[in-house]
Design a protein around this motif. Structure first.
Motif, short mmCIF file in Angstrom:
data_model
loop_
_atom_site.label_atom_id
_atom_site.label_comp_id
_atom_site.label_asym_id
_atom_site.label_seq_id
_atom_site.Cartn_x
_atom_site.Cartn_y
_atom_site.Cartn_z
N GLN A 15 38.75 52.94 77.37
CA GLN A 15 39.63 52.06 76.62
C GLN A 15 39.41 50.60 76.93
N ASP A 16 39.72 49.77 75.99
CA ASP A 16 39.84 48.35 76.25
C ASP A 16 41.09 48.20 77.13
N PRO A 17 40.93 47.62 78.35
CA PRO A 17 42.07 47.64 79.28
C PRO A 17 43.29 46.89 78.75
N GLU A 18 43.06 45.88 77.94
CA GLU A 18 44.19 45.09 77.45
C GLU A 18 44.87 45.77 76.26
N LEU A 19 44.07 46.24 75.34
CA LEU A 19 44.65 46.83 74.12
C LEU A 19 44.99 48.31 74.30
N GLN A 20 44.42 48.90 75.36
CA GLN A 20 44.65 50.33 75.63
C GLN A 20 44.32 51.19 74.42
N ALA A 49 33.78 35.00 76.69
CA ALA A 49 34.47 34.68 77.93
C ALA A 49 35.48 35.75 78.31
N CYS A 50 35.38 36.93 77.72
CA CYS A 50 36.35 37.99 78.00
C CYS A 50 36.43 38.24 79.50
N PRO A 51 37.61 38.02 80.11
CA PRO A 51 37.72 38.12 81.57
C PRO A 51 37.51 39.54 82.07
N LEU A 52 37.59 40.50 81.20
CA LEU A 52 37.52 41.89 81.64
C LEU A 52 36.15 42.52 81.38
N GLU A 54 33.26 42.65 82.84
CA GLU A 54 32.59 43.41 83.91
C GLU A 54 33.22 44.78 84.09
N PHE A 55 34.56 44.81 84.02
CA PHE A 55 35.26 46.10 84.17
C PHE A 55 34.89 47.05 83.03
N ILE A 56 34.84 46.48 81.83
CA ILE A 56 34.57 47.33 80.67
C ILE A 56 33.16 47.91 80.78
N VAL A 57 32.20 47.05 81.17
CA VAL A 57 30.82 47.51 81.29
C VAL A 57 30.74 48.63 82.34
N GLU A 58 31.41 48.41 83.47
CA GLU A 58 31.39 49.40 84.54
C GLU A 58 31.97 50.75 84.08
N ARG A 251 49.89 37.44 72.07
CA ARG A 251 48.47 37.30 72.33
C ARG A 251 47.75 38.65 72.18
N ARG A 252 48.39 39.69 72.69
CA ARG A 252 47.81 41.02 72.58
C ARG A 252 47.69 41.43 71.09
N GLY A 253 48.75 41.11 70.34
CA GLY A 253 48.71 41.42 68.91
C GLY A 253 47.59 40.69 68.21
N LEU A 254 47.44 39.42 68.57
CA LEU A 254 46.38 38.60 67.97
C LEU A 254 45.01 39.22 68.26
N ARG A 255 44.77 39.57 69.52
CA ARG A 255 43.47 40.14 69.90
C ARG A 255 43.19 41.43 69.15
N MET A 256 44.22 42.26 69.07
CA MET A 256 44.08 43.55 68.40
C MET A 256 43.61 43.35 66.96
N PHE A 257 44.28 42.44 66.24
CA PHE A 257 43.92 42.25 64.84
C PHE A 257 42.57 41.56 64.72
#
Ligand SMILES: Nc1ncnc2c1ncn2[C@@H]1O[C@H](COP(=O)(O)OP(=O)(O)OP(=O)(O)O)[C@@H](O)[C@H]1O
Ligand SMILES: [Mg+2]
Length: 353
Positions: A15-20, A49-52, A54-58, A251-257
């Motif tokens: 999963q995308d950690p932010e959007l789950q 610049a997505c801060p996550l 590295e986690f997502i790649v891992e 912000r989460r809603g914005l990213r999702m859309f």
């Protein structure tokens, strides 16, 4: 067998950690290739610049390595802005010009109130308007439009059944509220969500519509994903309240859309200040002030308007007469009418862009 399909299958739970939400469902995994056990694919983000990242790649690498026969995993990380992205298969609704979602990260912030009044205000301005109440757990648009007792007809159209929308105050409405026994438990509705939203889109006799407004359940959940994957949308409107916590949800809603290539038309701040019914010239900033303005500046989105907390607005909702009909001169009705105009204007600007 080790092939692109088996790679996508093993990546689907990641999963995308932010959007789950699943990276595969969010269309973030592309160009999967497998050659002699060497796996490569592209991870597509909306911002480099997505801060996550590295986690997502891992997480992706870990998942792929669980498959037998995998020798190596190469993840190519790229970013593309919503404008650059090609639209996956989405099917429009014939006769329906603009589909607009009204959404929020949190519950109870006034999505349904905004959706219903904006729909009625657009109809008052002469547009042909439909409303989908996509809140299958707590459908309350029928009540707000005075349609609690409406009986909707199902018609046979060739092979399939088509639902006749209910109609009041110039707005055609489809809602789960018409299809269920209100006393029935709601647990069974979850797995059917996808099917129900598609039915509301494609199996309702909408006729010609300038705007189809969709009142969403709270959150960045399956309803948002289903809608964005199914139809090409003109945009989403995010409703927030002035508190600081609402910023994070917005912000989460914005990213999702954005991730789903749906333009966000702007932010509506609801319950901005309180107007006492006996002192209509006074206003109290119960939840602080300027939250919507700050949120819009921080996210780079237009603030479409601020709606005061007014008892008449809630009472109108409960009685089934939208405030833009009953008290068009009240502060909240004026705000809602202006928001409807801003939404219409933003949609035409984006259509020309
Ligand atoms: N500006 C306002 N002034 C007074 N009452 C309001 C205002 N906005 C919303 N309400 C009332 O607050 C309650 C929640 O609003 P509403 O149902 O529109 O929120 P929602 O975001 O759709 O909720 P949910 O997440 O449950 O779908 C309703 O009773 C509504 O009448
Ligand atoms: Mg609601």
């Amino acid at each position: 067998m080790l092939d692109s399909q088996s790679i996508l299958n093993v990546l689907r739970p990641v999963q995308d950690p932010e959007l789950q939400k699943s990276l595969v469902d969010l269309n973030m995994i592309r160009n999967v290739t497998v050659t002699d056990g060497h796996v490569s694919f592209t991870l597509v983000l909306t911002t480099p610049a997505c801060p996550l990242r590295e986690f997502i790649v891992e997480d992706c690498e870990k998942a792929v390595k669980t498959l037998p026969g995998v020798e190596s995993v190469a993840v190519d990380v790229t970013a593309e802005t919503p404008q650059q992205r090609s639209l996956p298969d989405r099917q429009g609704i014939s006769g329906v010009k603009n589909i607009i979602a009204v959404t929020s990260g949190k519950g109870g912030v006034g999505k349904s109130t905004v959706a219903v009044n904006v729909a009625v205000a657009l109809a008052q301005s002469g547009a042909k308007v439909g409303l989908i109440d996509a809140d299958i757990y707590g459908p309350n648009a029928p009540m707000m439009l005075g349609l609690s007792a409406a009986q909707v007809k199902v018609q046979q159209s060739g092979q399939s059944e088509v639902l006749e929308p209910a109609f009041n105050f110039g707005v055609r409405l489809a809602s789960m509220g018409f299809l269920i026994d209100p006393d029935q438990p709601v647990i069974w509705r979850g797995p059917m969500l996808n099917g129900i939203i598609r039915q509301f889109l494609y199996q309702v006799d909408w006729g010609e519509l300038d705007y189809l407004i969709v009142d969403m359940p709270p959150g960045t959940g399956d309803a948002q994903l289903t809608l964005a994957q199914a139809v090409p949308m003109s945009g989403a409107v995010i409703v927030t309240t002035p508190q600081n916590v609402a910023l994070m949800d917005a912000r989460r809603g914005l990213r999702m859309f954005q991730q789903m290539q749906v333009p966000v038309l702007g932010i509506v701040e609801n319950m901005s200040y309180f107007i006492p019914p006996d002192m209509p010239d006074k206003q109290y900033d119960i939840f602080g002030s300027g939250g919507g303005q700050r949120t819009s500046e921080e996210l780079g989105l237009p603030l479409l308007g601020c709606i005061p907390l007014e008892m008449m607005l809630r009472q109108g909702g409960d009685r089934g007469i939208p405030i833009v009909v009953e008290y068009p001169d009240s502060a909240s009705a004026k705000a809602l009418t202006s928001i409807a105009q801003q939404i219409a204007a933003r949609v035409s600007v984006l259509a020309l862009a």
